[in-house]
Design an enzyme around this catalytic site. Sequence first.
Site, PDB file in Angstrom:
ATOM      1  N   ASP A  62     -16.878   7.010  -1.213  1.00  0.00           N
ATOM      2  CA  ASP A  62     -15.920   6.558  -0.553  1.00  0.00           C
ATOM      3  C   ASP A  62     -15.445   8.514   0.040  1.00  0.00           C
ATOM      4  OD1 ASP A  62     -13.355   6.412   0.506  1.00  0.00           O
ATOM      5  OD2 ASP A  62     -12.553   6.306  -2.421  1.00  0.00           O
ATOM      6  N   CYS A  82     -16.680   1.595   1.345  1.00  0.00           N
ATOM      7  CA  CYS A  82     -15.258   0.864   1.113  1.00  0.00           C
ATOM      8  C   CYS A  82     -15.397   0.821   2.310  1.00  0.00           C
ATOM      9  CB  CYS A  82     -14.440   1.564   0.060  1.00  0.00           C
ATOM     10  SG  CYS A  82     -13.942   3.530   0.353  1.00  0.00           S
ATOM     11  N   ARG A 111     -13.741  -8.517   2.437  1.00  0.00           N
ATOM     12  CA  ARG A 111     -12.354  -8.292   2.160  1.00  0.00           C
ATOM     13  C   ARG A 111     -11.589  -9.230   2.542  1.00  0.00           C
ATOM     14  NH1 ARG A 111     -10.640  -3.589   2.315  1.00  0.00           N
ATOM     15  NH2 ARG A 111      -8.977  -3.673   1.122  1.00  0.00           N
ATOM     16  N   ARG A 143       0.254  -1.056   0.059  1.00  0.00           N
ATOM     17  CA  ARG A 143      -0.040  -0.036   0.016  1.00  0.00           C
ATOM     18  C   ARG A 143       0.431   0.909  -0.262  1.00  0.00           C
ATOM     19  NH1 ARG A 143      -5.143   2.102   3.597  1.00  0.00           N
ATOM     20  NH2 ARG A 143      -5.568   0.023   1.342  1.00  0.00           N
ATOM     21  N   GLN A 165     -10.771  -3.886  -2.973  1.00  0.00           N
ATOM     22  CA  GLN A 165     -11.816  -3.571  -2.784  1.00  0.00           C
ATOM     23  C   GLN A 165     -12.749  -3.671  -2.991  1.00  0.00           C
ATOM     24  OE1 GLN A 165     -12.079  -1.357   0.407  1.00  0.00           O
ATOM     25  NE2 GLN A 165     -14.831  -2.674  -0.209  1.00  0.00           N
ATOM     26  N   HIS A 180      -7.316   0.872  -6.504  1.00  0.00           N
ATOM     27  CA  HIS A 180      -7.882   0.036  -5.008  1.00  0.00           C
ATOM     28  C   HIS A 180      -8.247  -1.267  -5.409  1.00  0.00           C
ATOM     29  CE1 HIS A 180      -7.824  -1.247  -1.234  1.00  0.00           C
ATOM     30  NE2 HIS A 180      -8.703  -0.182  -0.368  1.00  0.00           N
TER      31      HIS A 180
HETATM   32  N1   CP Z   1     -11.532   0.151   2.817  1.00  0.00           N
HETATM   33  C1   CP Z   1      -9.946   0.318   3.484  1.00  0.00           C
HETATM   34  O1   CP Z   1      -9.327  -0.436   2.471  1.00  0.00           O
HETATM   35  O2   CP Z   1     -10.185   0.286   4.609  1.00  0.00           O
HETATM   36  P1   CP Z   1      -8.067   0.505   5.261  1.00  0.00           P
HETATM   37  O3   CP Z   1      -7.672   1.735   4.617  1.00  0.00           O
HETATM   38  O4   CP Z   1      -8.790   0.619   5.865  1.00  0.00           O
HETATM   39  O5   CP Z   1      -7.745  -0.668   4.559  1.00  0.00           O
HETATM   40  N1  NVA Z   2      -9.726   6.774  -1.600  1.00  0.00           N
HETATM   41  C1  NVA Z   2      -9.400   6.448  -0.908  1.00  0.00           C
HETATM   42  C2  NVA Z   2      -9.972   4.676   0.229  1.00  0.00           C
HETATM   43  C3  NVA Z   2      -9.616   4.571   1.081  1.00  0.00           C
HETATM   44  C4  NVA Z   2      -9.734   3.097   1.299  1.00  0.00           C
HETATM   45  C5  NVA Z   2      -8.226   6.896  -0.321  1.00  0.00           C
HETATM   46  O1  NVA Z   2      -7.316   6.609  -1.008  1.00  0.00           O
HETATM   47  O2  NVA Z   2      -7.509   7.491   0.925  1.00  0.00           O
END
Ligand code: CP
Ligand code: NVA
Length: 298
Positions: free
Chosen positions: A217, A257, A285, A101, A131, A128
Site C-alpha cells: 500500500d 490496493c 471492489r 470514508r 478493501q 479498510h
Molecule cells: N483502494 C482504494 O480504496 O482506492 P480509492 O482511495 O481510490 O477509493
Molecule cells: N492507506 C491508504 C489506503 C488508500 C486506499 C490511505 O489511507 O490513504
Amino acid sequence: MKHLLKLEGMPSAAMEEILASAKVIKAKRGGGEAKPLDGQTWALIFTKSSTRTRVSFEVGIRELGGSVMFLNANDMQLGRGEPIKDTARVLGRMVHGAVIRTFAQADVEEFAEYSGIPTINALTDDEHPCQILTDIFTFQERRGPIRGKVVTYVGDGGCNVPVSWVHAAAALDFELRIAAPSEFQPSTEILAKAGGNISCTEDIRAAVKGADMVYTDVWVSMGMEAEAEARLAKLAGYQINGELMRLAKPDTLVMHCLPAYRGKEIDAETFEAHADTIFTQAENRLHTQKAILAWLAG
Ligand code: CP
Ligand code: NVA
C-alpha cells in the site's frame, strides 16, 4: 441491524458468506441479478479522496436496484461543526444506508449507532475492511482457499490496510507476515487483540520467501502528508521490486490496493508485470461490495 464497520471481531462465518456471495454476484453481473436495494436510497459521505471506492459503491448500489447520493462531508453542515450524532439522526430518517470514508473510526461507529441504518466503513484511519475482503476474494479466485496460505505485507505496516489484514488473518486462518521498520508495524495491542499466526519483521527478504502473495500500500496514507518526507526516507528499503521478487516463489501473486506510487512502494516494472492481478483486484471492489450491500440488506 447489521453494519460493516471493521474486520476486528467480525465472525469468520460472515466474511465467508460475503466472499461466497461475491463469487455468485460477479458471475451473474448483467444477467438477471437480484435487486435487494430496490426502492432504497444510500448516501456516500466522504471526507477523504477516493476513486475506486466511490465509483464501485455508486455503480454497485445502482446495479442492486438502489439510488445513490454522494455527499462531500465538507459541503455538509458537518463541515461547519454539526455533530455526527445529529447528522446521523437526520439521514437515518431519509436514506436506507450509509457508506462513510473519513479519519476517525469512532465517527463511523457513532454514525452507525445514531442513524439506525446499515453503515459501511469505506476507509478510516484504523481500517479498510471492504478493501481486504476484496483482496481475499481476488486471491481465492486465482489461488483457491486462503486458509493455510502465506500473505506478506511489505511497507507501511501500521496503517489501515495492514491492520485490516491482521484481523482477517486471525479470522480466516492464514499466515500473515508484515515486513516493515519497527515504528511502522501494527501496535502490540492490535496484534494481541487479533491473535492468529501473524509475525512482524524488518527482514523483508526473509518475509517474502515461500509467500503465496506479496502485498503493499502507499507509504503516505491520506492525512499523513505532513510526515511524507520522513516516511519516504524511512520506508525506502521496503519496496516491492524485481530483486525482492526473485526471492519469492515464481507464482507468487503481487497485489496493491491502489493508488500506486511507482518508484516508492513498488517499482514500475514489477507493477506492470502484475497489472492484470492488480486491476482485477480493483474491479473486484465492485463485486465484493455488492455482496456486502446484499449481506447488509438481507
Ligand atoms: N483502494 C482504494 O480504496 O482506492 P480509492 O482511495 O481510490 O477509493
Ligand atoms: N492507506 C491508504 C489506503 C488508500 C486506499 C490511505 O489511507 O490513504
